[in-house]
Scaffold this motif. Structure first.
Motif, short mmCIF file in Angstrom:
data_model
loop_
_atom_site.label_atom_id
_atom_site.label_comp_id
_atom_site.label_asym_id
_atom_site.label_seq_id
_atom_site.Cartn_x
_atom_site.Cartn_y
_atom_site.Cartn_z
N VAL A 204 0.86 -1.17 0.00
CA VAL A 204 0.00 0.00 0.00
C VAL A 204 0.90 1.22 0.00
O VAL A 204 1.69 1.43 0.92
N GLU B 254 -0.35 4.59 -0.64
CA GLU B 254 -1.02 5.80 -0.16
C GLU B 254 -2.44 5.47 0.26
O GLU B 254 -3.09 4.58 -0.31
N LYS B 255 -2.92 6.18 1.26
CA LYS B 255 -4.29 6.03 1.76
C LYS B 255 -4.92 7.42 1.74
O LYS B 255 -4.34 8.36 2.28
N ARG B 256 -6.10 7.55 1.09
CA ARG B 256 -6.73 8.87 0.98
C ARG B 256 -8.24 8.75 0.96
O ARG B 256 -8.79 7.66 0.78
N LEU C 214 -7.20 3.28 -1.50
CA LEU C 214 -5.82 2.84 -1.29
C LEU C 214 -5.13 2.75 -2.65
O LEU C 214 -5.63 2.09 -3.55
N ARG C 215 -4.00 3.42 -2.77
CA ARG C 215 -3.19 3.28 -3.98
C ARG C 215 -2.14 2.22 -3.67
O ARG C 215 -1.32 2.38 -2.77
N CYS C 216 -2.21 1.13 -4.40
CA CYS C 216 -1.35 -0.02 -4.14
C CYS C 216 -0.40 -0.25 -5.32
O CYS C 216 -0.64 0.23 -6.42
N GLU D 104 -5.59 1.11 -7.81
CA GLU D 104 -6.36 1.78 -6.76
C GLU D 104 -7.55 0.91 -6.40
O GLU D 104 -8.27 0.43 -7.27
N GLU E 272 -14.00 2.07 5.63
CA GLU E 272 -12.91 2.36 6.57
C GLU E 272 -12.66 1.18 7.51
O GLU E 272 -11.50 0.85 7.80
N VAL F 155 -10.77 -1.50 5.65
CA VAL F 155 -9.35 -1.16 5.43
C VAL F 155 -8.51 -1.72 6.56
O VAL F 155 -7.43 -2.27 6.33
N LEU G 288 -5.52 -4.33 5.85
CA LEU G 288 -4.13 -4.07 6.22
C LEU G 288 -3.60 -5.14 7.18
O LEU G 288 -2.44 -5.53 7.11
#
Length: 155
Positions: free
Chosen positions: A85, A87-89, A106-108, A116, A121, A124, A128
Motif C-alpha cells: 500500500v 497511499e491512503k486517501r 488505497l493506492r497499491c 487503486e 474504513e 481497510v 491491512l
C-alpha cells in the motif's frame, strides 16, 4: 397474442439473468472471507473507471469478482507477497458521488503496476491486517515490511 409471448419471454430472460447474478454473489459469500470493494479499472478520466465488486480472501490472494457479472473466475487476483500500500486517501472529486462517505481509497503497487482499490474504513483495517499477517519477506524485495528474527551470521 404474438407480442405478449415475446414480451413474456423477454421478462422471463431478464428475471433469469438477475437470478443468476444474485445467485453467483450468494455463492461467493457462502465461503466467508468476502468484502465489498471497488477497483479502478480505467484511469482515462480523472475520478472515474471504478468497478464495484466482491473481494474474496483465499490463502495469500485477494480475488476481485465484479458485482454485475456472470463470470466464475475473478477479474483480478492480488497476491499478498507482491502487494504494498503506497497511499491512503479519502475519495476526491467525482469519486465522492459514487462511493459512500466512509470509504477509503488505497493506492497499491503490485509488481510493476499501480492499482487503486476502495473499501469501507472498517474494512481497510482488516485488509491491512491481512496484508501484514503474511509470512516475512526478504528485506530487499519490497519496502515497508520489516523482517523479524535473528540476523544471519556474517562470515
Amino acid at each position: 397474442m404474438r407480442v405478449l409471448e415475446i414480451a413474456g419471454i423477454c421478462i422471463f430472460a431478464l428475471l433469469a439473468l438477475l437470478f443468476a447474478i444474485f445467485f453467483r454473489r450468494r455463492l461467493l459469500r457462502v465461503g466467508g472471507g468476502t468484502i465489498r470493494l471497488q477497483v479502478r479499472i480505467n484511469t482515462i478520466v480523472l475520478g472515474r473507471g471504478w468497478s464495484p465488486g466482491l473481494g474474496q480472501f483465499v490463502g495469500d490472494e485477494l480475488r476481485f469478482h465484479k458485482m454485475f457479472s456472470l463470470a466464475i473466475r475473478p477479474k483480478r487476483v492480488l497476491d499478498r507477497q507482491s502487494l504494498t500500500v503506497e497511499e491512503k486517501r479519502l475519495p476526491a472529486g467525482p469519486e465522492r458521488l459514487i462511493m459512500p462517505g466512509h470509504w477509503i481509497v488505497l493506492r497499491c503497487r503490485t509488481g510493476s503496476t499501480d492499482l487503486e482499490i476502495a473499501m469501507a474504513e472498517t474494512t481497510v483495517t482488516g485488509f491491512l491486517s491481512w496484508l501484514e499477517a503474511g509470512p516475512p519477506r526478504d528485506p530487499g524485495s519490497l519496502r515497508g515490511r520489516p523482517v523479524f528474527g535473528p540476523r544471519p551470521a556474517e562470515s
